[in-house]
Write an enzyme that holds these catalytic residues in place. Sequence first.
Site, PDB file in Angstrom:
ATOM      1  N   HIS A  50      17.112 -26.842  -8.222  1.00 51.38           N
ATOM      2  CA  HIS A  50      15.998 -27.114  -7.323  1.00 51.38           C
ATOM      3  C   HIS A  50      14.645 -26.688  -7.895  1.00 51.38           C
ATOM      4  O   HIS A  50      13.646 -27.371  -7.711  1.00 51.38           O
ATOM      5  CB  HIS A  50      16.239 -26.405  -5.983  1.00 51.38           C
ATOM      6  CG  HIS A  50      15.184 -26.689  -4.954  1.00 51.38           C
ATOM      7  ND1 HIS A  50      15.009 -27.932  -4.384  1.00 51.38           N
ATOM      8  CD2 HIS A  50      14.234 -25.888  -4.402  1.00 51.38           C
ATOM      9  CE1 HIS A  50      14.011 -27.886  -3.518  1.00 51.38           C
ATOM     10  NE2 HIS A  50      13.528 -26.669  -3.520  1.00 51.38           N
ATOM     11  N   LYS A  90       3.397 -35.523   3.157  1.00 47.83           N
ATOM     12  CA  LYS A  90       4.273 -34.948   4.181  1.00 47.83           C
ATOM     13  C   LYS A  90       3.685 -33.672   4.733  1.00 47.83           C
ATOM     14  O   LYS A  90       3.100 -32.872   4.016  1.00 47.83           O
ATOM     15  CB  LYS A  90       5.654 -34.667   3.567  1.00 47.83           C
ATOM     16  CG  LYS A  90       6.681 -34.108   4.517  1.00 47.83           C
ATOM     17  CD  LYS A  90       7.940 -33.707   3.779  1.00 47.83           C
ATOM     18  CE  LYS A  90       7.710 -32.484   2.901  1.00 47.83           C
ATOM     19  NZ  LYS A  90       8.964 -32.029   2.247  1.00 47.83           N
TER      20      LYS A  90
END
Length: 315
Positions: free
Chosen positions: A132, A194
């Site tokens: 990640h 976002k």
Amino acid sequence: MFSDLKIVTGSSNQELAKAICDHLGCQLTPTLATTFSDGELRIEIGDNVRGDDVFVVQPTCPPNVNTNVIQLCLMLDALKRASAARITAVIPYFGYARQDRKVCPRAPISAKMIADFISTAGAQRVVTIDVHAGQIQGFFDCPVDNLYSVPVMLDHFRSLANEDIVIVSPDAGGVERARAFAKRMGAALAIVDKRRDKPNQAQAMHVIGDVAGKIAIIVDDMIDTAGTLCAAADVLMKYGARQIIACAAHGVLSGPAIDRINATESLSEVLITDTIPQGDKLNRCPKLKVASVASLLGKTIHNIHTGSSVSVLFV
């Protein structure tokens, strides 16, 4: 330098381990991975590994993340005490990777702690896929090969080579990943702006880039509750995308993810890899497609074992 190549696995993703063995033309080393009646884990390696080059395939993935972490550490310790010459932890999905920094006072850096567990247990090298956060490679006290699932994804999308495609990052943090994907496909790039109000809840606002009339492929490293993905798909549809496909290396798909994907009419297909076993989710969600990373991991294991370059696989 080493004797035989051995592949060991626990209970987290045995199908992937078997597929890797099929690619390498070898058999899984028998391993007992069960529990005692009081719930304690029991690990026992069923074959001699003295002097061998051993690879432990064990993603620390849902639904039993903590069990899978402890299983991995116990297998590493067992192999170390059995005098394996070299022990490599193959962790296709590295759990706790999103907890890679302190986000509030008096919070742990869980990814670093899990990395310490694995290093201390006996891992002399780590192989993972699309971790990640890149800095996690520095959390381990051993070499780390962080592979990318891009080649596997590209194979799936070859049929769209002559289409008008735009690669979409679902947030600002994934732009580098999406740009690399777009470069390989010779496609344009767009970004969804976002706003995240709470953990696991996201609201997509608008799109930066031209998606009108194009096939939009949303590229991310993982899909967890699918809130970001579904919000991004909806806003892309509003901006005129002709078709919306999503792909991610890791299909965590927790909580309401499957229901959200099924309910999002703007999303036609979701491609994930088999770093995490999906069980009955594939039957519950016909939009889900799975591409295997077994060949990628098999080539990596072969190159490490033979002393060949692994960087040729970092595409």
